[in-house]
Design a protein around this motif. Structure first.
Motif, PDB file in Angstrom:
ATOM      1  N   ARG A 168       4.980   0.965  -5.794  1.00  0.00           N
ATOM      2  CA  ARG A 168       5.598   1.342  -4.595  1.00  0.00           C
ATOM      3  C   ARG A 168       6.582   0.014  -3.889  1.00  0.00           C
ATOM      4  O   ARG A 168       7.576   0.414  -3.755  1.00  0.00           O
ATOM      5  CB  ARG A 168       4.556   1.448  -3.445  1.00  0.00           C
ATOM      6  CG  ARG A 168       5.227   1.691  -2.085  1.00  0.00           C
ATOM      7  CD  ARG A 168       4.006   2.140  -1.093  1.00  0.00           C
ATOM      8  NE  ARG A 168       3.368   1.082  -0.667  1.00  0.00           N
ATOM      9  CZ  ARG A 168       2.094   1.119  -0.422  1.00  0.00           C
ATOM     10  NH1 ARG A 168       1.324   2.324  -0.313  1.00  0.00           N
ATOM     11  NH2 ARG A 168       1.269  -0.106   0.036  1.00  0.00           N
ATOM     12  N   GLU A 169       6.202  -0.921  -3.948  1.00  0.00           N
ATOM     13  CA  GLU A 169       7.162  -2.168  -3.583  1.00  0.00           C
ATOM     14  C   GLU A 169       8.295  -2.174  -4.471  1.00  0.00           C
ATOM     15  O   GLU A 169       9.320  -2.296  -3.716  1.00  0.00           O
ATOM     16  CB  GLU A 169       6.184  -3.235  -3.651  1.00  0.00           C
ATOM     17  CG  GLU A 169       4.943  -3.287  -2.766  1.00  0.00           C
ATOM     18  CD  GLU A 169       5.230  -3.433  -1.271  1.00  0.00           C
ATOM     19  OE1 GLU A 169       6.269  -3.907  -1.058  1.00  0.00           O
ATOM     20  OE2 GLU A 169       4.539  -2.638  -0.623  1.00  0.00           O
ATOM     21  N   LEU A 170       8.007  -2.176  -5.506  1.00  0.00           N
ATOM     22  CA  LEU A 170       9.493  -2.307  -6.276  1.00  0.00           C
ATOM     23  C   LEU A 170      10.461  -1.021  -6.278  1.00  0.00           C
ATOM     24  O   LEU A 170      11.829  -1.358  -6.247  1.00  0.00           O
ATOM     25  CB  LEU A 170       9.040  -2.673  -7.963  1.00  0.00           C
ATOM     26  CG  LEU A 170       8.346  -3.808  -8.230  1.00  0.00           C
ATOM     27  CD1 LEU A 170       7.991  -4.092  -9.620  1.00  0.00           C
ATOM     28  CD2 LEU A 170       8.880  -4.934  -7.358  1.00  0.00           C
TER      29      LEU A 170
ATOM     30  N   SER B 237      10.595   0.789  -3.820  1.00  0.00           N
ATOM     31  CA  SER B 237      11.043   0.589  -2.359  1.00  0.00           C
ATOM     32  C   SER B 237      12.093  -0.409  -2.307  1.00  0.00           C
ATOM     33  O   SER B 237      13.026  -0.262  -1.409  1.00  0.00           O
ATOM     34  CB  SER B 237       9.785   0.084  -1.492  1.00  0.00           C
ATOM     35  OG  SER B 237      10.043  -0.006  -0.159  1.00  0.00           O
ATOM     36  N   ASN B 238      12.238  -1.495  -2.871  1.00  0.00           N
ATOM     37  CA  ASN B 238      13.175  -2.639  -2.930  1.00  0.00           C
ATOM     38  C   ASN B 238      14.323  -1.731  -3.499  1.00  0.00           C
ATOM     39  O   ASN B 238      15.290  -2.137  -3.189  1.00  0.00           O
ATOM     40  CB  ASN B 238      12.772  -3.704  -3.660  1.00  0.00           C
ATOM     41  CG  ASN B 238      11.615  -4.690  -2.883  1.00  0.00           C
ATOM     42  OD1 ASN B 238      11.854  -4.370  -1.762  1.00  0.00           O
ATOM     43  ND2 ASN B 238      11.199  -5.460  -3.605  1.00  0.00           N
ATOM     44  N   ALA B 239      14.065  -1.268  -4.699  1.00  0.00           N
ATOM     45  CA  ALA B 239      15.145  -0.581  -5.528  1.00  0.00           C
ATOM     46  C   ALA B 239      15.962   0.508  -4.641  1.00  0.00           C
ATOM     47  O   ALA B 239      17.262   0.589  -4.316  1.00  0.00           O
ATOM     48  CB  ALA B 239      14.963   0.220  -6.728  1.00  0.00           C
TER      49      ALA B 239
ATOM     50  N   VAL C  13       3.347  -7.595   0.616  1.00  0.00           N
ATOM     51  CA  VAL C  13       3.450  -8.583  -0.230  1.00  0.00           C
ATOM     52  C   VAL C  13       4.790  -8.456  -0.954  1.00  0.00           C
ATOM     53  O   VAL C  13       5.317  -9.178  -1.876  1.00  0.00           O
ATOM     54  CB  VAL C  13       2.351  -8.547  -1.456  1.00  0.00           C
ATOM     55  CG1 VAL C  13       1.229  -9.384  -0.777  1.00  0.00           C
ATOM     56  CG2 VAL C  13       2.182  -7.221  -1.910  1.00  0.00           C
ATOM     57  N   GLY C  14       5.468  -7.146  -0.952  1.00  0.00           N
ATOM     58  CA  GLY C  14       6.618  -6.958  -1.441  1.00  0.00           C
ATOM     59  C   GLY C  14       7.001  -7.178  -2.917  1.00  0.00           C
ATOM     60  O   GLY C  14       6.065  -6.958  -3.881  1.00  0.00           O
ATOM     61  N   PHE C  15       8.068  -7.896  -3.145  1.00  0.00           N
ATOM     62  CA  PHE C  15       8.376  -8.190  -4.391  1.00  0.00           C
ATOM     63  C   PHE C  15       7.302  -8.915  -5.399  1.00  0.00           C
ATOM     64  O   PHE C  15       6.898  -8.482  -6.757  1.00  0.00           O
ATOM     65  CB  PHE C  15       9.422  -9.103  -4.531  1.00  0.00           C
ATOM     66  CG  PHE C  15       9.985  -9.716  -5.776  1.00  0.00           C
ATOM     67  CD1 PHE C  15      10.680  -8.863  -6.736  1.00  0.00           C
ATOM     68  CD2 PHE C  15       9.624 -10.893  -6.260  1.00  0.00           C
ATOM     69  CE1 PHE C  15      10.758  -9.338  -8.161  1.00  0.00           C
ATOM     70  CE2 PHE C  15       9.991 -11.595  -7.337  1.00  0.00           C
ATOM     71  CZ  PHE C  15      10.484 -10.609  -8.457  1.00  0.00           C
TER      72      PHE C  15
HETATM   73 MG    MG Z   1      10.296  -4.613  -0.047  1.00  0.00          MG
END
Ligand code: MG
Ligand code: ADP
Length: 637
Positions: A32-34, A36-38, A124-126
């Motif tokens: 989800r985090e990665l 989401s960042n993309a 925690v994101g990336f």
């Molecule tokens: Mg993020």
């Protein structure tokens, strides 16, 4: 390529250590985090390309790709978004830029369960990549940079990372995860497919998975070929790729709303409620608003903390944290607004000045309040919400005159009837229970529930069976200096010099008070002489039954002791209150004082006055003098 080794910011190292233990049971969130960042990186580039189409002309179709390599045990998440420069990689992938980060780490207790919840909330994101990978490589190139200004960044998550420039043809970012043995299941197509659909169906960019598929043999293929058809690897879109809010509400599952919330709010927890509206009126807009289940740990301490909605114009992401669309007291509301009524190139400054913004703010405030009102129908859920955000909501009546009554109706308090410190009583509950001739809402502010509940100021009202709201939060002071009435019922503090019991006091009671005043004339004079200019006036009280005395301030409205303390702490000089002392002549202590000689009477009078102040403020300016006085009297001095 020249690489340099950098140390992570201390907080990152701490976070990485914590991650390994705490999010263990919820590994798949890294996807989800990665993703989401993309998707964020693509949104950003999409926005820039509106004014500079050259940025994307060699690769105009946005997409995110996920590719598993079983042989090498790697999983790669790629996007053709904005990408990173070396400097950006070093800062964004080496530090945590969030405001309040330091505070957050101070808040950790070392208790794994509690901390993991906090970490989830912190986002925690990336770095979630290190939940499943023991080495992470990022290869990227900024859409604004030349081919030789690509970046390679790599870390094993143990305190340092390496980075340097490399050549890279395409813009965008590859995040390559060298999976840990126990996370190798993420190389499996079906595991990936399930997680990707779950986490990215609502993302407006296609997410493609690299899969092996059988090629349908041609009509004229040989028998051999038909028996053993060829296989080929290709990218296949797995998500729906329609922005969630653009779909009809009745088609969207709760699970999808929840997942979308986690994506836009960077929260790990489910939201408490949401409101999805499509409006075709004077101004066309779609809004999707959420109530989080938990307040950010720095909601009250960090006044600079960013808030606001995501703004989309015609489905194009324009900006994050556009705080122009909701009033400050609704700063905990998360979500987005998508409108056709604003230009695509709107800047924050122009947004601030636009008449459309004003209209949208008005409409969205109503939507947000409506969502909270709806939640209020569910007492248990509302209690959860109120515990987190009630104090913020209380800023509302002062900030938002138009919606004052609605906000007031959403507030909850403890009261002498509810009998517990939990804020459960609404103003409408209160009004519904008012005595026949009662036309005012009585309240008491105090530093704690215990102090409020035991306050002598409540005695007469309790005897008459009149409910009093007990307000014990700091913000209550602020609230009550800003509201006069609710549904045409005035608010009256029970410490006001004139309680204005009005028709609640019958004729006999009024007469009894007058008689008492006459009967105790001498006693009152003695108190006045003994206390001198410490008091402005001494009266026989009509509000006390069990306490010997209380003080009220002249003129009714005054700063409460708590407010006074706040001002004084800020270095403000305030005039002393002028006190009216109310005594209860039938109390044994007053009777004892009355029987004493003048020298002892003076001590009793002071004691009574100090006690009354103590009951009012919860503390005394000079406690030592009070102790001395009590001791003298106990020792018969
Ligand atoms: Mg993020
Ligand atoms: P957040 O997304 O909340 O900002 P993250 O830890 O997820 O925090 O990401 C940190 C930063 O790293 C992002 O803000 C972004 O600047 C950068 N970043 C991460 N992934 C990418 C990517 N795929 N493309 C471009 N930049 C990225």
């Amino acid at each position: 390529m020249t690489t340099q080794t950098h140390g992570f910011q201390t907080e990152v190292t701490k976070l990485l250590d914590l991650l390994a233990n705490s999010l263990y049971s919820n590994k798949e969130v890294f996807l989800r985090e990665l993703i989401s960042n993309a998707s964020d990186a693509i949104d950003k580039l999409h926005f820039l390309s509106l004014t500079d189409p050259d940025l994307i002309k060699d690769d105009p179709v946005f997409r995110i790709r996920v590719r598993a390599d079983k042989e090498n045990g790697t999983l790669t998440i790629s996007d053709n978004g904005l990408g990173l420069t070396l400097e950006e990689a070093n800062t964004h992938l080496g530090t945590i830029a969030k405001s309040g980060t330091e505070d957050f780490f101070k808040n950790l207790s070392g208790d794994a369960a509690r901390d993991s919840q906090l970490i989830g909330q912190f986002g925690v994101g990336f770095y979630s990549a290190f939940i499943v990978a023991d080495r992470v490589t990022v290869v990227s190139r900024s859409a604004k940079a030349a081919a030789e200004e690509g970046v390679r960044w790599e870390s094993t998550g143990n305190g340092t990372f390496e980075s340097g420039n490399v050549a890279r043809d395409a813009r965008g970012t590859d995040v390559i995860l060298h999976l840990k043995e126990e996370a190798k299941n993420f190389l499996d197509e079906w595991t990936l497919r399930e997680a990707i659909t779950k986490y990215s169906d609502h993302i407006s960019v296609p997410v493609e998975l690299y899969v092996e598929r059988t090629v349908e043999p041609a009509e004229d293929a040989s028998e051999e070929e038909k028996k053993n058809p060829k296989k080929e690897w290709k990218y296949e879109q797995v998500n729906d790729a329609r922005a969630l809010w653009t779909r009809p509400a009745k088609e969207i599952k709760d699970e999808e709303y929840k997942e979308f919330y986690k994506h836009i709010a960077s929260d790990f927890e489910d939201p408490l409620a949401w409101a999805h509206n499509k409006v075709e009126g004077e101004i066309e807009y779609t809004s999707l608003l959420y109530l989080p289940a938990r307040a950010p740990w720095d909601l009250f301490t960090n006044m600079d903390r960013k808030h606001g909605l995501k703004l989309y114009v015609q489905r194009v992401f324009i900006m994050d944290e556009a705080e122009q669309f909701l009033p400050n007291y609704l700063r905990f509301v998360k979500g987005l607004v998508d409108t056709n009524a604003l230009p695509l190139n709107i800047s924050r400054e122009l947004l601030q000045e636009s008449a459309v913004t004003t209209k949208l703010k008005k409409a969205l405030t109503k939507r947000a309040l409506g969502m909270i009102e709806k939640l209020a129908a569910d007492k248990d859920k509302y209690a959860l919400f109120y515990k987190q955000f009630g104090a913020v909501l209380k800023e509302g009546p002062a900030e938002d005159w138009t919606n004052r009554e609605t906000v007031l109706s959403l507030l909850r308090f403890a009261s002498t009837v509810s009998g517990s410190a939990e804020p459960t009583v609404s103003l409408d509950d209160y009004i519904g229970r008012m005595k026949e001739k009662q036309d005012k809402i009585y309240y008491l502010t105090a530093p704690s529930y215990e102090q409020a509940a035991a306050s002598p100021y409540l005695e007469a009202l309790k005897k008459k069976g009149i409910e009093v709201l007990l307000m014990t939060e700091r913000v209550d002071e602020w609230l009550m200096t800003n509201v006069r009435d609710y549904k045409e019922k005035r608010f009256i503090s029970v410490t006001a010099s004139d309680l204005e019991l009005g028709d609640l006091e019958d004729e006999t009671e009024k007469q009894a008070n007058k008689d008492a005043e006459n009967e105790h004339k001498d006693l009152i004079e003695r108190f006045k002489t003994a206390l001198g200019d410490k008091v402005k006036e001494v009266k026989v009280s009509s509000r006390l039954t069990d306490s010997p005395a209380c003080v009220v301030a002249e003129g009714g409205q005054r700063l409460t002791p708590q407010m006074r303390r706040i001002y004084e702490a800020a270095g403000q000089m305030l005039p002393e209150d002028t006190w009216i002392l109310e005594i209860n002549p039938s109390h044994a202590l007053i009777e004892k004082a009355a029987a004493a000689d003048e020298e002892h009477f003076k001590r009793y009078a002071e004691l009574v006055f100090l006690q009354a102040q103590l009951a009012d403020a919860g503390s005394l300016k000079d406690p030592q003098a009070y102790v001395q006085l009590v001791n003298d009297l106990l020792l018969g001095k």
